[in-house]
Design an enzyme around this catalytic site. Structure first.
Site, PDB file in Angstrom:
ATOM      1  N   TYR A 109       0.872  -1.180   0.000  1.00 40.85           N
ATOM      2  CA  TYR A 109       0.000   0.000   0.000  1.00 40.85           C
ATOM      3  C   TYR A 109       0.905   1.225   0.000  1.00 40.85           C
ATOM      4  CZ  TYR A 109      -3.959   2.820   1.701  1.00 40.85           C
ATOM      5  OH  TYR A 109      -4.939   3.769   1.849  1.00 40.85           O
ATOM      6  N   ARG A 162      -5.942  10.961 -10.688  1.00 37.32           N
ATOM      7  CA  ARG A 162      -5.252  11.591  -9.557  1.00 37.32           C
ATOM      8  C   ARG A 162      -4.765  10.477  -8.631  1.00 37.32           C
ATOM      9  NH1 ARG A 162      -6.766  12.384  -3.897  1.00 37.32           N
ATOM     10  NH2 ARG A 162      -5.574  10.516  -4.151  1.00 37.32           N
ATOM     11  N   LYS A 180      -5.884  -1.377  -2.601  1.00 39.41           N
ATOM     12  CA  LYS A 180      -6.970  -1.076  -1.663  1.00 39.41           C
ATOM     13  C   LYS A 180      -7.729  -2.359  -1.310  1.00 39.41           C
ATOM     14  CE  LYS A 180      -6.717   3.482  -1.465  1.00 39.41           C
ATOM     15  NZ  LYS A 180      -6.706   4.358  -0.310  1.00 39.41           N
ATOM     16  N   GLU A 252     -12.099   5.783  -6.286  1.00 34.74           N
ATOM     17  CA  GLU A 252     -10.743   5.982  -5.774  1.00 34.74           C
ATOM     18  C   GLU A 252      -9.919   6.804  -6.756  1.00 34.74           C
ATOM     19  OE1 GLU A 252      -9.880   4.486  -2.611  1.00 34.74           O
ATOM     20  OE2 GLU A 252      -8.315   5.989  -2.849  1.00 34.74           O
ATOM     21  N   ASP A 253      -9.287   7.812  -6.266  1.00 35.41           N
ATOM     22  CA  ASP A 253      -8.304   8.602  -7.004  1.00 35.41           C
ATOM     23  C   ASP A 253      -8.811   9.166  -8.340  1.00 35.41           C
ATOM     24  OD1 ASP A 253      -6.849   8.017  -4.815  1.00 35.41           O
ATOM     25  OD2 ASP A 253      -5.179   7.071  -5.819  1.00 35.41           O
ATOM     26  N   ASP A 275     -13.445   7.332  -1.345  1.00 34.09           N
ATOM     27  CA  ASP A 275     -12.466   7.125  -0.282  1.00 34.09           C
ATOM     28  C   ASP A 275     -11.612   8.362  -0.038  1.00 34.09           C
ATOM     29  OD1 ASP A 275     -10.946   5.628   1.553  1.00 34.09           O
ATOM     30  OD2 ASP A 275      -9.437   5.273   0.016  1.00 34.09           O
ATOM     31  N   ASP A 276     -11.265   9.070  -1.101  1.00 31.20           N
ATOM     32  CA  ASP A 276     -10.372  10.226  -0.954  1.00 31.20           C
ATOM     33  C   ASP A 276     -11.078  11.390  -0.280  1.00 31.20           C
ATOM     34  OD1 ASP A 276      -8.165   9.027  -2.481  1.00 31.20           O
ATOM     35  OD2 ASP A 276      -9.707   8.995  -4.018  1.00 31.20           O
ATOM     36  N   ASN A 416       0.182  12.374  -0.043  1.00 31.90           N
ATOM     37  CA  ASN A 416       0.872  11.106  -0.306  1.00 31.90           C
ATOM     38  C   ASN A 416       1.491  11.099  -1.692  1.00 31.90           C
ATOM     39  OD1 ASN A 416       0.071   9.828   2.104  1.00 31.90           O
ATOM     40  ND2 ASN A 416      -1.940   9.414   1.222  1.00 31.90           N
TER      41      ASN A 416
END
Ligand SMILES: O=C([O-])CC(=O)C(=O)O
Ligand SMILES: [Mg+2]
Length: 598
Positions: A109, A162, A180, A252-253, A275-276, A416
């Site tokens: 991860y 992203r 994930k 996600e992203d 999630d973000d 991150n």
């Protein structure tokens, strides 16, 4: 895959009819046990001769795998070893993770998974999950039908625009949904066959990738606008048509404009979350709740200044507003305590660009200001939150200002992976005379300050999304409202002990993360029943017990009854694995194909 399903339907110590035999049994990562097949199993399954004669228990295999991973120097090679293990022996992979969670979480991860995504073209070997491209528009359901598992309960998907703080990685972003979902199983015990990672390939605007001969995705600019929206819409519909209306769909992203927009559009239509936005918000609010025990200031007594006004910042800010309202503040008063600063400066309603729509809740009627340090001087925040993906943006002088204005300044450097963090843990301590309350999105090594060692915590959404997912899946909830993430935050914050706070940590140690996930799942499940979101009836009497009964079993199953035994192996004293390996294992890395792409 038919055989896998049979196997998964009948887990435990049960004889499985129609079990696949011979070499195919070894080749299936879900059935493979390596040298742990007993003699009886080898005989019955036609495996004799296909395996070395000796037996190794699962524990011994875990030891061997651990030693093998640890001999690699580079994290990317460790990652590759682990991916290969997951592809060959799934239970061994997850039991190895289970026993070494602190060590290997940063490998499978964040941050290593980010590096893996950047090199995805080079390390891409065996496909995991589905790639659905914009060219499949009109046929998305047919593509999803190609997935061989029927019992999918959770899908994590990205369009790769992203990836962490690394930007647009297009189809290389597939590493993220895969990573994930590994955590779904490793941290919350969700069965791997119920998880499906998907990459939506709509092209990439990353010029380097468009010219990269190794690139694995569509080689054109991103398709945007109506066609893109219709594609995502078709995808959402196709998922629930194929796997049922309560299938959990985790965004996600996605890039900011799409992330916020889609969340609004789908939150009340599907069982979905971002999630973000929401996972990150939940973990950060949990950190803020824990921080109140150090600063002795309620959430509603703080002033928050965000660097970055993107999806993460707005998600955290909105959930903080909910939490402050929980403490008795009005929505307006809560919003008034939150300031944001984006590429164009302070979110002031007087600036020429105005305030972007996605952050309009937090625009202030103030003089525009484009210098962040000046902003810190003017706003005098008690809490600085970095969601900017600009490594080092919290300069020493900004940190010193925070120390000047606050007895215990709260500094969250959340971007991150590690090199995008707004400051390091060490810099935060050094520039605030060791008085800061610090947290980051990626892990940092322990900090030494004034003769004391601090182990700052990683405020990463991995504390949240696996537990939320388990609670949602186990109750077959039909929606996931924001308050679910407040529930998760409160549960996580309760796990923080005084001993954690003393060493500068706002989160429980990673070794407790499975326990945390189970508790979050249990609270989420209770909430799902309370708010009529759950569709599994009757409601289980003991929620924890109910959840536990659904968890993935890490222990190898016995496939067969005992037949006959070989005579015992002679009882020769054998060295421990570590002892045996110590002489022969140098740290030479085998996975060397990276060459100049390093
Ligand atoms: O993956 C992580 O570590 C956290 C996350 O969702 C992101 O940064 O996009
Ligand atoms: Mg993310």
């Amino acid at each position: 895959m038919q055989q896998c399903r049979n196997f998964h339907e009948v887990t435990g110590n049960v004889i499985v009819p129609n079990m696949v035999r011979g070499i195919d049994h070894l080749k299936d990562p879900r059935l493979n046990k390596g040298l742990a097949f007993t003699l009886e199993e080898r005989q019955a399954l036609g495996l004799q001769g296909l395996l070395a004669t000796n037996f190794k228990t699962q524990e011994q295999q875990i030891d061997i795998a651990r030693i093998s991973v640890d001999r690699y120097k580079s994290d990317l090679n460790k990652y590759l070893y682990l991916v290969e293990l997951q592809d060959t022996n799934e239970r061994l992979f997850f039991s190895l993770l289970d026993q070494n969670i602190e060590k290997y979480l940063p490998i499978v991860y964040t941050p290593t998974v980010g590096l893996a995504c950047q090199r995805f073209g080079l390390i891409y070997r065996r496909a995991r999950g589905l790639f659905i491209s914009i060219n499949d528009k009109g046929y998305v359901y047919n593509i999803i039908r190609n997935w061989p598992e029927h019992d999918v309960r959770a899908i994590v998907f990205t369009d790769g625009e992203r990836i962490l703080g690394l930007g647009d990685l297009g189809a290389y972003g597939m590493g993220i949904p895969v990573g994930k979902l590994s955590l779904y199983t490793a941290l919350a015990g969700i069965k791997p066959h119920q998880c499906l990672p998907i990459l939506l390939d709509v092209g990439t605007d990353n010029e380097t990738l468009l010219e990269d001969p190794l690139y694995i995705g569509l080689r054109h600019k991103r398709v945007r606008g109506e066609k893109y929206d219709e594609f995502v819409d078709e995808f959402m519909k196709a998922c629930i048509t194929r796997f049922g209306p309560n299938t959990l769909l985790q965004f996600e992203d996605f890039a900011l404009p799409n992330a916020g927009r889609f969340l609004k559009k789908y939150q009340e239509k599907y069982c979905t979350f971002n999630d973000d936005i929401q996972g990150t918000a939940s973990v950060v609010v949990a950190g803020l709740m824990a921080a109140t025990r150090i600063t002795k200031k309620k959430l509603s007594e703080n002033i928050y200044l965000y660097l970055g006004a993107g999806s993460a910042a707005n998600g955290i800010a909105n959930l903080t507003v909910l939490a402050m309202m929980d403490e008795g503040l009005s929505e307006k008063d809560a919003r008034d305590r939150i300031f944001m600063f984006d590429v164009d400066g302070l979110l002031s309603t007087r600036r020429s660009q105005g305030v972007p729509k996605h952050a309009e809740n937090f625009g202030k009627d103030m003089e525009p200001e484009t210098d962040f340090e000046r902003c810190v001087e003017i706003v005098k925040p008690t809490c600085l939150i970095g969601c900017s993906t600009i490594g080092g943006a919290f300069t020493p002088s900004i940190l010193k200002l925070m120390g000047k204005h606050n007895q215990r300044p709260i500094i969250f450097a959340l971007s991150n992976p590690t090199n995008k963090a707004e400051c390091t843990a060490q810099a935060a301590y050094d520039n605030t005379e060791g008085r800061c309350v610090f947290s980051s999105g990626s892990p940092f090594p322990p900090v030494s300050y004034d003769g004391k060692e601090y182990h700052t915590g990683q405020g990463n959404n991995s504390y949240i999304f696996p537990g939320v997912a388990l609670g949602v899946i186990a109750t077959s909830a039909h929606h996931i409202p924001d308050y679910i993430f407040l529930t998760a935050a409160k549960t996580l914050a309760e796990f923080v002990h005084e001993s954690d706070l003393k060493i500068g940590r706002l989160y429980p140690p990673l070794k407790q993360i499975k326990e945390v996930s189970l508790s979050i799942a249990s609270e989420v499940a209770e909430m799902a029943y309370k708010k009529d979101l759950a569709t599994v009836y009757p409601k289980p009497k003991d929620m924890q017990l109910y959840l536990k009964s659904h968890l993935y079993q890490l222990k190898y199953p016995d496939y067969l009854p005992k037949f006959y035994k070989y005579p015992d192996m002679p009882n020769i004293k054998v060295k421990s694995f570590d002892e045996a390996y110590s002489g022969i294992m140098t740290s030479t890395d085998i996975h060397r194909p990276l060459g100049k792409h390093k």
